[in-house]
Design a protein around this motif. Structure first.
Motif, mmCIF file in Angstrom:
data_model
loop_
_atom_site.group_PDB
_atom_site.id
_atom_site.type_symbol
_atom_site.label_atom_id
_atom_site.label_comp_id
_atom_site.label_asym_id
_atom_site.label_seq_id
_atom_site.Cartn_x
_atom_site.Cartn_y
_atom_site.Cartn_z
ATOM 1 N N UNK A 1 0.855 -1.197 0.000
ATOM 2 C CA UNK A 1 0.000 0.000 0.000
ATOM 3 C C UNK A 1 0.883 1.238 0.000
ATOM 4 N N UNK A 2 1.672 1.396 1.075
ATOM 5 C CA UNK A 2 2.612 2.507 1.180
ATOM 6 C C UNK A 2 3.756 2.046 2.056
ATOM 7 N N UNK A 3 4.834 2.776 2.039
ATOM 8 C CA UNK A 3 5.980 2.381 2.856
ATOM 9 C C UNK A 3 6.656 3.614 3.424
ATOM 10 N N UNK A 4 7.553 3.364 4.357
ATOM 11 C CA UNK A 4 8.239 4.504 4.956
ATOM 12 C C UNK A 4 9.372 4.058 5.850
ATOM 13 N N UNK A 5 9.920 5.032 6.559
ATOM 14 C CA UNK A 5 11.030 4.750 7.470
ATOM 15 C C UNK A 5 10.636 5.244 8.864
ATOM 16 N N UNK A 6 11.384 4.766 9.845
ATOM 17 C CA UNK A 6 11.187 5.262 11.208
ATOM 18 C C UNK A 6 12.434 6.063 11.565
ATOM 19 N N UNK A 7 12.225 7.261 12.060
ATOM 20 C CA UNK A 7 13.377 8.113 12.359
ATOM 21 C C UNK A 7 13.034 9.143 13.408
ATOM 22 N N UNK A 8 13.779 10.247 13.397
ATOM 23 C CA UNK A 8 13.595 11.265 14.424
ATOM 24 C C UNK A 8 13.019 12.548 13.837
ATOM 25 N N UNK A 9 12.044 13.088 14.562
ATOM 26 C CA UNK A 9 11.487 14.385 14.204
ATOM 27 C C UNK A 9 11.788 15.376 15.316
ATOM 28 N N UNK A 10 12.209 16.582 14.923
ATOM 29 C CA UNK A 10 12.491 17.620 15.929
ATOM 30 C C UNK A 10 11.795 18.913 15.509
ATOM 31 N N UNK B 1 9.902 25.184 12.361
ATOM 32 C CA UNK B 1 11.052 24.579 11.708
ATOM 33 C C UNK B 1 11.141 23.119 12.185
ATOM 34 N N UNK B 2 10.615 22.204 11.359
ATOM 35 C CA UNK B 2 10.544 20.791 11.774
ATOM 36 C C UNK B 2 11.426 19.933 10.866
ATOM 37 N N UNK B 3 12.295 19.165 11.493
ATOM 38 C CA UNK B 3 13.235 18.294 10.765
ATOM 39 C C UNK B 3 12.834 16.843 10.889
#
Ligand code: N2P
Length: 372
Positions: free
Chosen positions: A126-135, A251-253
Motif C-alpha cells: 500500500x505505502x511504505x516509509x522509514x522510522x526516524x527522528x522528528x524535531x 522549523x521541523x526536521x
C-alpha cells in the motif's frame, strides 16, 4: 406521520431491501493514512459504500481484526504482521487479474514482501516509509535548546542530549519493535537480532527512554509536533513530514539516524472470511491506480509502490529525501525479518519491564491471539 398500513408496509420493504443490497465494504486501515477524498470518489465511481475504520498500532490492529463482530473486507497490516496472519490462515489469495496495475508494483518491494508472503499470493503493498527522528526546532529553541546538526540516535539515547528535550516533550510510536530497532541500531546491532544479550542491552536504553517520554502513541505526535506540544519524536517519516507540511511556520526536521533504522511496508490484503470479495478487489484496484496512488502520496507524504504513479506526484514530495530516502539512506535501512515467537515474547517482556519501571505500564504480557 403516515398511518396508511399499505404505505408503511411498502416503506419497510424498501428499507429492508436497501439495507440488504448496500452492506458497506468494511475497511481497516492505520489512522491518518489515506486522503479521505479518495474514499468518497471510490464510492461515487463504484457505488460501493464504505465502513472505514482505523487503528493506531499493531496490537490494536490484532484486537480489531480478531475481535470484529463482522468480518473485514480489506485490511492494511504491516509487513511485520503479514507472516503471522498467513500462519493463522486469516487471508485469502488475491485475484491478481482484478488489479489492473499489478505489473506496475515495484519489484524490489514485492521481493521484500515475498520474504513473508512467498510468491506474493496474499498481499500487495500500500505505502511504505522509514522510522526516524522528528524535531521541532522552533519550539525547542524557544525553551533554550541550542540548535545543533544532530544526525544520529544519541539525541534520544544519550542521557544528557535527551534531557535537553524533556521539558518541551518527547514522544515515540507505541511499537516495541520500532523502539527496540532504534536502540539496537544505536548499539550497533541488527534490528532482527535474536540474541538475548543484545536485546537485554537495548532494553536498558529503552527503559531510560521510557522514563523520559511523555507518551508512547502512534497517532498523537503529528499534531503535537506541529503545534510544539512536543519537540522530539521517534516516529514515522510521512507523519513527521506531515507535521512539517502542516505547520509551515515551525522549523521541523526529519532524519534517519546515521546508525540506521527500519524500513517498513504496509500492505493491502483480503481476510479469508471477507463477505464481499468482489468489492474488496475493486477497492484494492482503485487504490493501486497510478493517479489515485499519487494523490494518496501527495496527501500522506508516504511513497506508494506503483512505479508509473511518479509522474503525478508533486515535485516537492518526490524530491524530499524525508519521503523518498536517498541511496545513501537506503543503505542504512533494515527491513523486519519474520520474527520467531521466542524473540517476540522476549521483546514484549522487556518492553513491559521498561515501561513498568517508569511507573506507566505494568500490564502482564498476554498471548493476543497467539502473537506473543
Ligand atoms: C500512518 C501510519 C503509518 C504506518 N499514520 C506505519 N506502518
Amino acid at each position: 406521520m403516515n398511518s396508511n398500513p399499505l404505505i408503511t408496509f411498502l416503506v419497510s420493504v424498501t428499507l429492508t431491501v436497501t439495507a440488504q443490497a448496500a452492506d458497506p465494504l468494511r475497511v481497516l486501515n492505520w489512522s491518518d493514512y489515506i486522503d479521505e477524498d479518495l474514499l468518497l470518489s471510490f464510492t461515487n465511481s463504484t457505488g460501493i459504500d464504505l465502513d472505514y475504520q482505523t487503528f493506531e498500532d499493531e496490537e490494536e490492529f490484532i484486537s480489531a481484526f480478531f475481535d470484529a463482530e463482522k468480518p473485514w473486507d480489506v485490511i492494511v497490516p504491516s509487513d511485520n504482521l503479514l507472516a503471522f496472519l498467513i500462519s493463522k490462515n486469516a487471508l485469502q489469495p488475491l485475484r491478481k487479474d482484478r488489479i489492473n496495475f499489478y505489473d506496475q508494483l515495484d519489484p524490489r518491494i514485492m521481493a521484500q514482501l515475498a520474504t513473508k508472503d512467498p510468491e506474493n499470493p496474499y498481499a500487495v503493498p500500500y505505502m511504505w516509509g522509514t522510522t526516524g527522528l522528528g524535531i521541532n526546532w522552533t519550539a525547542a529553541q524557544a525553551l533554550g535548546v541550542t540548535r545543533r546538526n544532530y544526525h544520529d540516535w544519541s539525541v534520544v539515547f544519550d542521557d544528557t542530549l535527551r534531557s535537553q528535550f524533556t521539558d518541551c516533550g518527547i514522544a515515540a510510536v507505541n511499537e516495541p519493535d520500532e523502539i527496540f530497532a532504534a536502540a539496537l541500531r544505536y548499539t550497533g546491532f541488527s534490528i532482527n537480532t535474536t540474541q538475548k544479550t543484545e536485546l537485554a542491552t537495548a532494553s536498558e536504553l529503552v527503559k531510560k527512554l521510557a522514563s523520559d517520554v511523555r507518551y508512547f502513541h502512534s497517532g498523537r505526535y503529528t499534531e503535537d509536533l506541529a503545534n510544539g506540544n512536543i519537540c522530539l519524536v521517534i516516529g514515522y517519516s510521512g507523519d513527521i513530514m506531515g507535521a512539517a507540511y502542516e505547520a509551515d511556520d515551525q522549523d521541523i526536521d526529519y532524519f534517519v539516524p546515521s546508525q540506521g533504522s527500519s524500513i517498513w511496508f504496509d500492505v493491502l490484503a483480503i481476510p479469508a472470511n471477507s463477505a464481499n470479495v468482489e468489492g474488496a478487489h475493486a477497492f484494492i484496484d482503485y487504490l493501486s491506480t497510478p493517479e489515485v496512488a499519487a494523490a494518496n502520496t501527495n496527501y500522506n507524504a508516504y511513497p506508494n509502490p506503483i512505479l508509473s504513479s511518479a509522474q503525478w506526484v508533486e515535485h516537492s514530495i518526490l524530491n524530499n529525501p524525508g519521503v523518498y530516502p536517498t541511496t545513501h539512506t537506503i543503505a542504512l535501512l533494515e527491513g523486519f525479518a519474520v520474527q520467531d515467537k521466542r524473540t517476540r515474547r522476549l521483546k514484549k517482556k522487556y518492553w513491559v519491564y521498561a515501561n513498568c519501571g517508569a511507573g506507566a505500564y505494568c500490564e502482564v504480557p498476554i498471548s493476543l491471539y497467539g502473537y506473543f
